[in-house]
Motif scaffolding. Structure first.
Motif, PDB file in Angstrom:
ATOM      1  N   ILE A  39       8.564  18.144   0.269  1.00 34.95           N
ATOM      2  CA  ILE A  39       9.970  18.407   0.576  1.00 34.95           C
ATOM      3  C   ILE A  39      10.402  19.733  -0.098  1.00 34.95           C
ATOM      4  O   ILE A  39      10.211  19.815  -1.200  1.00 34.95           O
ATOM      5  CB  ILE A  39      10.691  17.258   0.048  1.00 34.95           C
ATOM      6  CG1 ILE A  39       9.917  15.757   0.865  1.00 34.95           C
ATOM      7  CG2 ILE A  39      12.326  17.252   0.723  1.00 34.95           C
ATOM      8  CD1 ILE A  39      10.488  14.607   0.199  1.00 34.95           C
ATOM      9  N   ASP A  40      11.227  20.260   0.657  1.00 39.23           N
ATOM     10  CA  ASP A  40      11.955  21.531   0.299  1.00 39.23           C
ATOM     11  C   ASP A  40      13.027  20.838  -1.002  1.00 39.23           C
ATOM     12  O   ASP A  40      13.531  19.879  -1.015  1.00 39.23           O
ATOM     13  CB  ASP A  40      12.930  22.013   1.108  1.00 39.23           C
ATOM     14  CG  ASP A  40      13.595  23.198   0.769  1.00 39.23           C
ATOM     15  OD1 ASP A  40      14.233  23.074  -0.406  1.00 39.23           O
ATOM     16  OD2 ASP A  40      13.454  24.450   1.527  1.00 39.23           O
ATOM     17  N   ALA A  41      12.639  21.365  -2.125  1.00 40.92           N
ATOM     18  CA  ALA A  41      13.481  21.050  -3.495  1.00 40.92           C
ATOM     19  C   ALA A  41      14.991  20.802  -3.117  1.00 40.92           C
ATOM     20  O   ALA A  41      15.868  20.231  -4.146  1.00 40.92           O
ATOM     21  CB  ALA A  41      13.145  21.987  -4.478  1.00 40.92           C
ATOM     22  N   ALA A  42      15.486  21.537  -2.322  1.00 40.33           N
ATOM     23  CA  ALA A  42      16.707  21.609  -2.102  1.00 40.33           C
ATOM     24  C   ALA A  42      17.310  19.995  -1.836  1.00 40.33           C
ATOM     25  O   ALA A  42      18.534  19.725  -1.804  1.00 40.33           O
ATOM     26  CB  ALA A  42      17.288  22.571  -0.849  1.00 40.33           C
ATOM     27  N   TYR A  43      16.291  19.397  -1.165  1.00 38.33           N
ATOM     28  CA  TYR A  43      16.571  18.053  -0.841  1.00 38.33           C
ATOM     29  C   TYR A  43      16.299  16.792  -1.811  1.00 38.33           C
ATOM     30  O   TYR A  43      16.337  15.645  -1.735  1.00 38.33           O
ATOM     31  CB  TYR A  43      15.971  17.477   0.601  1.00 38.33           C
ATOM     32  CG  TYR A  43      16.499  18.591   1.817  1.00 38.33           C
ATOM     33  CD1 TYR A  43      17.681  18.470   2.023  1.00 38.33           C
ATOM     34  CD2 TYR A  43      15.539  19.377   2.191  1.00 38.33           C
ATOM     35  CE1 TYR A  43      17.963  19.238   3.105  1.00 38.33           C
ATOM     36  CE2 TYR A  43      15.922  20.313   3.151  1.00 38.33           C
ATOM     37  CZ  TYR A  43      16.910  20.057   3.632  1.00 38.33           C
ATOM     38  OH  TYR A  43      17.517  21.044   4.792  1.00 38.33           O
ATOM     39  N   GLY A  94       0.797  -1.194  -0.071  1.00 42.16           N
ATOM     40  CA  GLY A  94       0.133  -0.111   0.054  1.00 42.16           C
ATOM     41  C   GLY A  94       0.881   1.130  -0.214  1.00 42.16           C
ATOM     42  O   GLY A  94       2.206   1.179   0.147  1.00 42.16           O
ATOM     43  N   LEU A  95       0.415   2.243  -0.363  1.00 38.27           N
ATOM     44  CA  LEU A  95       1.033   3.746  -0.347  1.00 38.27           C
ATOM     45  C   LEU A  95       1.344   4.169   0.908  1.00 38.27           C
ATOM     46  O   LEU A  95       0.552   4.090   1.918  1.00 38.27           O
ATOM     47  CB  LEU A  95       0.364   4.713  -1.178  1.00 38.27           C
ATOM     48  CG  LEU A  95      -0.001   4.418  -2.517  1.00 38.27           C
ATOM     49  CD1 LEU A  95      -1.125   5.657  -3.059  1.00 38.27           C
ATOM     50  CD2 LEU A  95       1.351   4.424  -3.321  1.00 38.27           C
ATOM     51  N   ALA A  96       2.555   4.307   1.440  1.00 36.64           N
ATOM     52  CA  ALA A  96       2.915   4.584   2.586  1.00 36.64           C
ATOM     53  C   ALA A  96       3.233   6.519   2.719  1.00 36.64           C
ATOM     54  O   ALA A  96       2.691   6.885   3.404  1.00 36.64           O
ATOM     55  CB  ALA A  96       4.424   4.092   2.838  1.00 36.64           C
ATOM     56  N   ASN A  97       3.763   6.923   1.471  1.00 34.53           N
ATOM     57  CA  ASN A  97       3.904   8.311   1.487  1.00 34.53           C
ATOM     58  C   ASN A  97       4.096   8.512  -0.009  1.00 34.53           C
ATOM     59  O   ASN A  97       4.732   8.016  -0.725  1.00 34.53           O
ATOM     60  CB  ASN A  97       5.123   8.661   2.093  1.00 34.53           C
ATOM     61  CG  ASN A  97       5.541  10.132   2.065  1.00 34.53           C
ATOM     62  OD1 ASN A  97       5.795  10.676   1.255  1.00 34.53           O
ATOM     63  ND2 ASN A  97       5.359  10.830   3.290  1.00 34.53           N
ATOM     64  N   ILE A  98       3.450   9.795  -0.562  1.00 29.52           N
ATOM     65  CA  ILE A  98       3.791  10.088  -1.784  1.00 29.52           C
ATOM     66  C   ILE A  98       4.567  11.378  -1.338  1.00 29.52           C
ATOM     67  O   ILE A  98       4.144  12.221  -0.848  1.00 29.52           O
ATOM     68  CB  ILE A  98       2.437  10.624  -2.647  1.00 29.52           C
ATOM     69  CG1 ILE A  98       1.500   8.976  -2.729  1.00 29.52           C
ATOM     70  CG2 ILE A  98       2.886  11.258  -3.909  1.00 29.52           C
ATOM     71  CD1 ILE A  98       0.577   9.273  -3.303  1.00 29.52           C
ATOM     72  N   SER A  99       5.573  11.820  -1.823  1.00 27.96           N
ATOM     73  CA  SER A  99       6.346  12.898  -1.718  1.00 27.96           C
ATOM     74  C   SER A  99       6.603  13.889  -3.128  1.00 27.96           C
ATOM     75  O   SER A  99       6.869  13.322  -4.090  1.00 27.96           O
ATOM     76  CB  SER A  99       8.009  12.375  -1.528  1.00 27.96           C
ATOM     77  OG  SER A  99       7.980  11.809  -0.324  1.00 27.96           O
ATOM     78  N   PHE A 100       6.071  15.006  -2.850  1.00 31.56           N
ATOM     79  CA  PHE A 100       6.389  16.059  -3.854  1.00 31.56           C
ATOM     80  C   PHE A 100       7.577  17.112  -3.455  1.00 31.56           C
ATOM     81  O   PHE A 100       7.778  17.082  -2.357  1.00 31.56           O
ATOM     82  CB  PHE A 100       5.160  16.887  -4.048  1.00 31.56           C
ATOM     83  CG  PHE A 100       4.103  16.285  -4.858  1.00 31.56           C
ATOM     84  CD1 PHE A 100       4.290  15.075  -5.423  1.00 31.56           C
ATOM     85  CD2 PHE A 100       2.746  16.822  -4.785  1.00 31.56           C
ATOM     86  CE1 PHE A 100       3.026  14.498  -6.231  1.00 31.56           C
ATOM     87  CE2 PHE A 100       1.540  16.092  -5.592  1.00 31.56           C
ATOM     88  CZ  PHE A 100       1.758  15.124  -6.192  1.00 31.56           C
ATOM     89  N   MET A 140      17.225  13.535 -10.345  1.00 32.31           N
ATOM     90  CA  MET A 140      15.904  13.866 -10.479  1.00 32.31           C
ATOM     91  C   MET A 140      16.016  14.961 -11.651  1.00 32.31           C
ATOM     92  O   MET A 140      16.429  15.943 -11.687  1.00 32.31           O
ATOM     93  CB  MET A 140      15.038  14.497  -9.392  1.00 32.31           C
ATOM     94  CG  MET A 140      13.531  14.515  -9.587  1.00 32.31           C
ATOM     95  SD  MET A 140      12.748  14.788  -8.055  1.00 32.31           S
ATOM     96  CE  MET A 140      12.473  16.535  -8.200  1.00 32.31           C
ATOM     97  N   ALA A 141      15.032  14.559 -12.938  1.00 36.41           N
ATOM     98  CA  ALA A 141      14.884  15.550 -14.017  1.00 36.41           C
ATOM     99  C   ALA A 141      14.253  16.755 -13.555  1.00 36.41           C
ATOM    100  O   ALA A 141      13.275  16.761 -12.711  1.00 36.41           O
ATOM    101  CB  ALA A 141      14.432  14.799 -15.076  1.00 36.41           C
ATOM    102  N   ALA A 142      14.465  18.105 -14.309  1.00 33.06           N
ATOM    103  CA  ALA A 142      13.819  19.107 -13.985  1.00 33.06           C
ATOM    104  C   ALA A 142      12.245  19.035 -14.908  1.00 33.06           C
ATOM    105  O   ALA A 142      12.136  18.234 -15.846  1.00 33.06           O
ATOM    106  CB  ALA A 142      14.488  20.135 -14.574  1.00 33.06           C
ATOM    107  N   GLY A 143      11.284  19.592 -14.128  1.00 32.55           N
ATOM    108  CA  GLY A 143      10.155  19.562 -14.894  1.00 32.55           C
ATOM    109  C   GLY A 143       9.334  18.433 -14.342  1.00 32.55           C
ATOM    110  O   GLY A 143       9.812  17.384 -13.826  1.00 32.55           O
TER     111      GLY A 143
END
Length: 143
Positions: free
Chosen positions: A59-63, A11-17, A68-71
């Protein structure tokens, strides 16, 4: 016919944006979801939402992972909604941009997706299978 075996994916535990402006993302998602994050630490916020209290972390994008590709890209996570049209319109009204329009995928399955103001793809779906699973869980464990 073989007997079903448990999946290693339970099952989904966490979705991170990710968001370059975490404070703006916190406000945007709080307004959209109608709830504040239940958990916050520097660089990370987390909401629990839906029938199963799934976790949406921002999550702060700095992390973000270095590879990870841009966009927007990769995968689309679809959240079940009862009315795709209404959910899609609400997302657009909150400033999200259309990624994929409303599409009927088959009987009982309708999807649409947007790009949030922070570059993440957010999908919404009416999913007959989700409703069947929810009904079965509710029948076993009435409130």
């Amino acid at each position: 016919m073989s007997k079903a075996t448990p999946s290693s994916l339970r099952g989904l535990a966490n979705i991170s944006f990710y968001a370059a402006d975490l404070a703006a993302a916190k406000q945007w998602y709080t307004d959209l979801l109608g709830v504040a994050p239940y958990f916050e630490v520097p660089g990370y916020i987390e909401f629990r939402i839906g029938d199963f209290q799934h976790e949406l972390g921002i999550i702060d994008a700095a992390y973000a992972p270095k590879a990870m590709a841009a966009g927007p890209g990769g995968s689309v996570t679809y959240w079940h909604v009862d009315d795709v049209q209404a959910a899609f319109e609400k997302l657009l009204a909150h400033g999200a941009k259309e990624y994929e329009p409303i599409i009927k995928r088959g009987e009982g399955f309708v999807t649409a997706s947007v790009i949030d103001p922070f570059g993440n793809v957010l999908g919404v779906m009416y999913n007959a299978h989700y409703l069947a699973v929810l009904a079965a869980k509710t029948a076993k464990h009435p409130a």
